[in-house]
Design a protein around this motif. Structure first.
Motif, PDB file in Angstrom:
ATOM      1  N   GLU A   1       0.834  -1.197   0.000  1.00  0.00           N
ATOM      2  CA  GLU A   1       0.000   0.000   0.000  1.00  0.00           C
ATOM      3  C   GLU A   1       0.873   1.253   0.000  1.00  0.00           C
ATOM      4  O   GLU A   1       2.043   1.213   0.374  1.00  0.00           O
ATOM      5  CB  GLU A   1      -0.920  -0.008   1.221  1.00  0.00           C
ATOM      6  N   GLY A   2       0.293   2.363  -0.427  1.00  0.00           N
ATOM      7  CA  GLY A   2       1.049   3.611  -0.509  1.00  0.00           C
ATOM      8  C   GLY A   2       1.453   4.153   0.847  1.00  0.00           C
ATOM      9  O   GLY A   2       0.869   3.800   1.883  1.00  0.00           O
ATOM     10  N   ALA A   3       2.471   5.013   0.843  1.00  0.00           N
ATOM     11  CA  ALA A   3       2.898   5.657   2.081  1.00  0.00           C
ATOM     12  C   ALA A   3       1.760   6.510   2.643  1.00  0.00           C
ATOM     13  O   ALA A   3       0.975   7.100   1.906  1.00  0.00           O
ATOM     14  CB  ALA A   3       4.120   6.524   1.812  1.00  0.00           C
ATOM     15  N   VAL A   4       1.684   6.557   3.970  1.00  0.00           N
ATOM     16  CA  VAL A   4       0.599   7.284   4.643  1.00  0.00           C
ATOM     17  C   VAL A   4       1.144   8.598   5.192  1.00  0.00           C
ATOM     18  O   VAL A   4       1.975   8.604   6.110  1.00  0.00           O
ATOM     19  CB  VAL A   4       0.012   6.439   5.793  1.00  0.00           C
ATOM     20  N   PRO A   5       0.719   9.742   4.643  1.00  0.00           N
ATOM     21  CA  PRO A   5       1.225  11.035   5.136  1.00  0.00           C
ATOM     22  C   PRO A   5       0.594  11.415   6.467  1.00  0.00           C
ATOM     23  O   PRO A   5      -0.534  11.019   6.782  1.00  0.00           O
ATOM     24  CB  PRO A   5       0.806  12.006   4.033  1.00  0.00           C
ATOM     25  N   MET A   6       1.335  12.150   7.245  1.00  0.00           N
ATOM     26  CA  MET A   6       0.816  12.685   8.508  1.00  0.00           C
ATOM     27  C   MET A   6       1.552  13.980   8.798  1.00  0.00           C
ATOM     28  O   MET A   6       2.586  14.273   8.195  1.00  0.00           O
ATOM     29  CB  MET A   6       1.026  11.692   9.651  1.00  0.00           C
ATOM     30  N   THR A   7       1.012  14.753   9.708  1.00  0.00           N
ATOM     31  CA  THR A   7       1.637  16.003  10.117  1.00  0.00           C
ATOM     32  C   THR A   7       2.050  15.887  11.575  1.00  0.00           C
ATOM     33  O   THR A   7       1.233  15.546  12.435  1.00  0.00           O
ATOM     34  CB  THR A   7       0.669  17.189   9.947  1.00  0.00           C
ATOM     35  N   CYS A   8       3.328  16.172  11.846  1.00  0.00           N
ATOM     36  CA  CYS A   8       3.825  16.058  13.212  1.00  0.00           C
ATOM     37  C   CYS A   8       3.402  17.291  14.018  1.00  0.00           C
ATOM     38  O   CYS A   8       2.928  18.287  13.454  1.00  0.00           O
ATOM     39  CB  CYS A   8       5.339  15.897  13.212  1.00  0.00           C
TER      40      CYS A   8
ATOM     41  N   TRP B   1       4.321   7.403   7.130  1.00  0.00           N
ATOM     42  CA  TRP B   1       4.412   6.020   7.565  1.00  0.00           C
ATOM     43  C   TRP B   1       4.536   5.141   6.322  1.00  0.00           C
ATOM     44  O   TRP B   1       3.847   5.347   5.327  1.00  0.00           O
ATOM     45  CB  TRP B   1       3.152   5.585   8.324  1.00  0.00           C
ATOM     46  N   ILE B   2       5.428   4.141   6.382  1.00  0.00           N
ATOM     47  CA  ILE B   2       5.484   3.154   5.311  1.00  0.00           C
ATOM     48  C   ILE B   2       4.160   2.408   5.267  1.00  0.00           C
ATOM     49  O   ILE B   2       3.625   2.006   6.299  1.00  0.00           O
ATOM     50  CB  ILE B   2       6.648   2.160   5.530  1.00  0.00           C
ATOM     51  N   GLY B   3       3.611   2.213   4.075  1.00  0.00           N
ATOM     52  CA  GLY B   3       2.322   1.549   3.937  1.00  0.00           C
ATOM     53  C   GLY B   3       2.374   0.061   4.270  1.00  0.00           C
ATOM     54  O   GLY B   3       3.446  -0.554   4.313  1.00  0.00           O
ATOM     55  N   ALA B   4       1.207  -0.515   4.507  1.00  0.00           N
ATOM     56  CA  ALA B   4       1.109  -1.928   4.867  1.00  0.00           C
ATOM     57  C   ALA B   4       1.535  -2.814   3.706  1.00  0.00           C
ATOM     58  O   ALA B   4       1.435  -2.438   2.529  1.00  0.00           O
ATOM     59  CB  ALA B   4      -0.317  -2.255   5.279  1.00  0.00           C
ATOM     60  N   ALA B   5       2.014  -4.011   4.042  1.00  0.00           N
ATOM     61  CA  ALA B   5       2.406  -4.979   3.018  1.00  0.00           C
ATOM     62  C   ALA B   5       1.193  -5.388   2.194  1.00  0.00           C
ATOM     63  O   ALA B   5       0.049  -5.382   2.683  1.00  0.00           O
ATOM     64  CB  ALA B   5       3.042  -6.198   3.671  1.00  0.00           C
ATOM     65  N   GLY B   6       1.421  -5.752   0.951  1.00  0.00           N
ATOM     66  CA  GLY B   6       0.338  -6.192   0.086  1.00  0.00           C
ATOM     67  C   GLY B   6      -0.178  -7.567   0.471  1.00  0.00           C
ATOM     68  O   GLY B   6       0.480  -8.320   1.195  1.00  0.00           O
ATOM     69  N   ALA B   7      -1.353  -7.890  -0.018  1.00  0.00           N
ATOM     70  CA  ALA B   7      -1.913  -9.217   0.218  1.00  0.00           C
ATOM     71  C   ALA B   7      -1.157 -10.244  -0.625  1.00  0.00           C
ATOM     72  O   ALA B   7      -0.346  -9.889  -1.490  1.00  0.00           O
ATOM     73  CB  ALA B   7      -3.392  -9.220  -0.145  1.00  0.00           C
TER      74      ALA B   7
END
Length: 256
Positions: free
Chosen positions: A184-191, A199-205
């Protein structure tokens, strides 16, 4: 028999404690594990600073480094007496298919094998029930097998155990590695300081997850055991690659 236990989830991981308790009586056990979670560390060695080893009240030793550091130090410096084998785990989550490329659990086992010791990496395919004792029982069963197993050089066993009570395990299957779909794609966040972080995205199925694969075995309630070796050469591509290189026109010879 002297057995070295390590992992990548850290010295306080419940999976490591369950493994230690489950192997009591099989021989002399020593634990050397990272001082914190190093999941995804793969085969990294710490070469830019010295490492610190601490001994905990339960006798476990921790290293402020990677899983590979732990096994390397344990085999090459911390103990006078040699070990007979290395067991890495019990990892908190599965190490199926492509996971082994990133896995610190598998890396700890492969480091043991690089240093000449038979090694097993064991992981729990966790669905929230945390049946670590089942995975520990599987490892004990493998170690109690009297018939010697010849895997060949630089080879380990990668074991994945369904998160089930022992009496619900369907059996053991010898498997090949499957493959995951794209992560899955990287997950953006604001500190809190307003800066963008990811965050590194979750592994694929499981993409290649049919019969014969480790994915399929654990889905059916079986323990998956996959022989893994570290020769990453694509041997079947050598001939076509030699022909392609010869076509570059340099006139040199390729290694046979």
């Amino acid at each position: 028999m002297r057995i070295l236990l390590s992992n990548d989830d850290g010295v306080h991981s419940p999976g490591l404690v369950a493994l230690y308790e489950g192997l009591q009586g099989l021989g002399h056990l020593e634990v050397v594990a990272p001082d914190r979670d190093h999941s995804g560390a793969s085969n990294a060695l710490t070469l830019n600073r010295p490492l610190t080893v601490e001994t905990h009240p339960n006798g476990f030793r921790s290293v402020d480094g990677t899983p590979t550091d732990c096994v390397h130090l344990a085999v090459n410096g911390l103990f006078e007496q040699p070990f007979d084998r290395v067991i890495s785990g019990i990892n908190t989550h599965a190490n199926l298919g492509d996971d082994i490329i990133y896995s610190g659990t598998v890396a700890a086992a492969t480091e043991g094998r690089h240093l000449g010791l038979p090694a097993i990496a064991v992981s729990l395919v966790n669905d929230g029930h945390f049946h670590y004792e089942t995975a520990a029982h599987v490892v004990r069963l493998l170690l109690e097998q009297r018939q010697p197993l010849e895997l060949g050089p630089r080879s380990i066993l990668n074991v994945n155990v369904p998160d089930l009570p022992w009496d619900r395990i369907a059996g053991i299957r010898v498997t090949r590695l499957g493959h995951r779909e794209r992560a899955e794609g990287a997950v953006p966040m604001t500190c809190p300081r307003g800066k963008q972080r990811y965050w590194i995205g979750a592994a694929g199925a499981g993409g290649d997850a049919g019969p014969g694969t480790d994915f399929h075995a654990v889905r059916e309630g079986y323990v998956s055991i996959t022989p893994v070796h570290i020769d990453m050469t694509r041997h079947e591509a050598l001939i076509s690659l030699r022909d392609w290189v010869d076509g570059l026109g340099f006139g040199g010879e390729t290694d046979q």
